[in-house]
Write an enzyme that holds these catalytic residues in place. Structure first.
Site, short mmCIF file in Angstrom:
data_model
loop_
_atom_site.label_atom_id
_atom_site.label_comp_id
_atom_site.label_asym_id
_atom_site.label_seq_id
_atom_site.Cartn_x
_atom_site.Cartn_y
_atom_site.Cartn_z
N ARG A 24 -10.01 0.58 8.53
CA ARG A 24 -9.59 -0.79 8.85
C ARG A 24 -10.70 -1.56 9.53
O ARG A 24 -10.55 -2.76 9.77
CB ARG A 24 -8.40 -0.74 9.78
CG ARG A 24 -7.05 -1.05 9.13
CD ARG A 24 -6.08 -1.07 10.24
NE ARG A 24 -4.82 -1.65 10.08
CZ ARG A 24 -3.72 -1.04 9.66
NH1 ARG A 24 -3.77 0.15 9.18
NH2 ARG A 24 -2.56 -1.66 9.70
N LYS A 33 0.84 -1.21 0.00
CA LYS A 33 0.00 0.00 0.00
C LYS A 33 0.87 1.25 0.00
O LYS A 33 0.59 2.21 -0.72
CB LYS A 33 -0.92 0.02 1.23
CG LYS A 33 -1.90 -1.14 1.29
CD LYS A 33 -2.91 -0.95 2.40
CE LYS A 33 -2.31 -0.95 3.78
NZ LYS A 33 -1.70 -2.23 4.21
N ARG A 81 -0.68 -9.25 13.41
CA ARG A 81 -1.17 -8.18 12.51
C ARG A 81 -1.95 -8.78 11.35
O ARG A 81 -2.97 -8.24 10.93
CB ARG A 81 0.01 -7.35 11.98
CG ARG A 81 0.58 -6.44 13.05
CD ARG A 81 1.82 -5.75 12.55
NE ARG A 81 1.57 -4.79 11.49
CZ ARG A 81 2.47 -4.42 10.59
NH1 ARG A 81 3.67 -4.94 10.59
NH2 ARG A 81 2.16 -3.54 9.68
N ARG A 97 11.49 -6.31 5.33
CA ARG A 97 11.37 -4.85 5.19
C ARG A 97 12.34 -4.10 6.09
O ARG A 97 12.48 -4.39 7.27
CB ARG A 97 9.93 -4.44 5.53
CG ARG A 97 9.67 -2.96 5.43
CD ARG A 97 8.24 -2.66 5.12
NE ARG A 97 7.30 -3.10 6.14
CZ ARG A 97 5.98 -3.04 6.01
NH1 ARG A 97 5.45 -2.57 4.90
NH2 ARG A 97 5.17 -3.45 6.96
N ARG A 137 10.96 -1.84 11.58
CA ARG A 137 9.85 -1.27 12.36
C ARG A 137 9.52 -2.19 13.53
O ARG A 137 9.54 -3.41 13.37
CB ARG A 137 8.62 -1.14 11.46
CG ARG A 137 8.51 0.21 10.79
CD ARG A 137 7.47 0.24 9.73
NE ARG A 137 6.22 -0.42 10.07
CZ ARG A 137 5.16 -0.44 9.28
NH1 ARG A 137 5.21 0.18 8.11
NH2 ARG A 137 4.06 -1.05 9.62
P1 AMP Z 1 0.31 0.20 9.44
O1 AMP Z 1 1.56 0.97 9.27
O2 AMP Z 1 -0.81 0.68 8.56
O3 AMP Z 1 0.51 -1.29 9.33
O4 AMP Z 1 -0.20 0.47 10.94
C1 AMP Z 1 0.63 0.20 12.06
C2 AMP Z 1 -0.23 0.06 13.31
O5 AMP Z 1 -0.92 1.29 13.57
C3 AMP Z 1 -1.33 -0.99 13.23
O6 AMP Z 1 -0.84 -2.29 13.54
C4 AMP Z 1 -2.30 -0.46 14.29
O7 AMP Z 1 -1.82 -0.72 15.60
C5 AMP Z 1 -2.23 1.04 14.08
N1 AMP Z 1 -3.21 1.50 13.05
C6 AMP Z 1 -2.93 2.03 11.82
N2 AMP Z 1 -4.05 2.34 11.16
C7 AMP Z 1 -5.07 2.02 11.97
C8 AMP Z 1 -6.49 2.08 11.85
N3 AMP Z 1 -7.08 2.54 10.72
N4 AMP Z 1 -7.25 1.64 12.89
C9 AMP Z 1 -6.69 1.17 14.02
N5 AMP Z 1 -5.35 1.08 14.20
C10 AMP Z 1 -4.54 1.49 13.20
#
Ligand code: AMP
Length: 228
Positions: free
Chosen positions: A117, A42, A207, A163, A196
């Site tokens: 999400r 993404k 996740r 990554r 990360r």
């Molecule tokens: P990402 O970088 O999009 O994988 O997001 C990293 C972390 O941020 C996720 O594992 C969640 O803990 C939190 N997070 C990101 N976007 C959301 C969302 N839309 N709703 C809830 N938690 C989020």
């Protein structure tokens, strides 16, 4: 008006119907939503679209990580959830998104990455976009273009475990498919690449499971509305 739904051919479609490059790049684009599990790409696809149209990428993961890094009150509240790969509560994330989408640089359009999400977030986003659109007339349409990226589970694991990110410029590498020229060092900045926190092995499965459980229904929500 029917919901505008397409797959990842936005750029090609634009090229085909283009009157002039400047016109297509600078016109009002509206909201674009990218759906897909962690590691689906993404971030990479957002970058292509945002660079082409000069609209911002709005990544809720990046926004939340920045709060954690800065040690804000919100950052302290959500730090542990992020580290464990659990979702932050809907109302906190929706507040961050509302605030970000009202920034001046998002008025011609934006790419949402990592949001919505949950079904609640998707329903909230619809109401929010409709309200903002009717209030101010900004964006070409309030109905988002929704792009769903699907990737084989084993490929996702390789992508996430491989990554590496540059802490200075944010460039993303992958030790298997897109390694830096010098091991663990950013080609552009010379900085040591980092993993990360939430890309650690023990968190990845959590996740991906969270994605299956909570985010797949979001794709189904959009399918029901428009035939994704
Ligand atoms: P990402 O970088 O999009 O994988 O997001 C990293 C972390 O941020 C996720 O594992 C969640 O803990 C939190 N997070 C990101 N976007 C959301 C969302 N839309 N709703 C809830 N938690 C989020």
């Amino acid at each position: 008006m029917g919901r505008r739904l397409v797959v990842s051919v936005i750029l090609e479609r634009e090229r085909a119907g283009a009157s002039s490059m400047a016109e297509q790049v600078l016109r009002n684009i509206g909201p674009i939503v990218l759906l897909g599990p962690p590691g689906a790409g993404k971030g990479t696809q957002s970058k292509r679209i945002t660079e082409h149209y000069h609209i911002p990428q709005v990544s809720t993961g990046d926004l939340l990580r920045e709060h954690v890094k800065q040690g804000t009150a919100l950052g302290q509240q959500v730090g542990e959830l992020l580290a464990n790969g659990e979702l932050v509560s809907d109302h906190l994330v929706c507040d961050i998104v509302a605030w970000r989408l009202r920034e001046p640089d998002a008025q011609r359009g934006f790419v949402l990455d990592g949001f919505p999400r949950t079904q609640k977030q998707a329903a909230w986003l619809d109401s929010f976009l409709k309200f903002e659109f009717l209030e101010s007339g900004k964006w070409a349409a309030w109905l988002p273009i929704v792009v769903r990226i699907q990737v084989d589970y084993n490929k996702l694991l390789l992508r996430i475990t491989g990554r590496r990110t540059c802490p200075t410029c944010g460039t993303i590498y992958n030790v298997y498919s897109k390694p830096p020229r010098v091991d663990e060092i950013c080609d552009l900045e010379g900085a040591k690449l980092i993993i990360r926190d939430d890309d650690r092995d023990e968190v990845i499965r959590e996740r991906l499971e969270t994605y299956e459980r909570q985010t797949k229904p979001v794709a189904e929500y959009y399918e029901r509305l428009g035939g994704l």
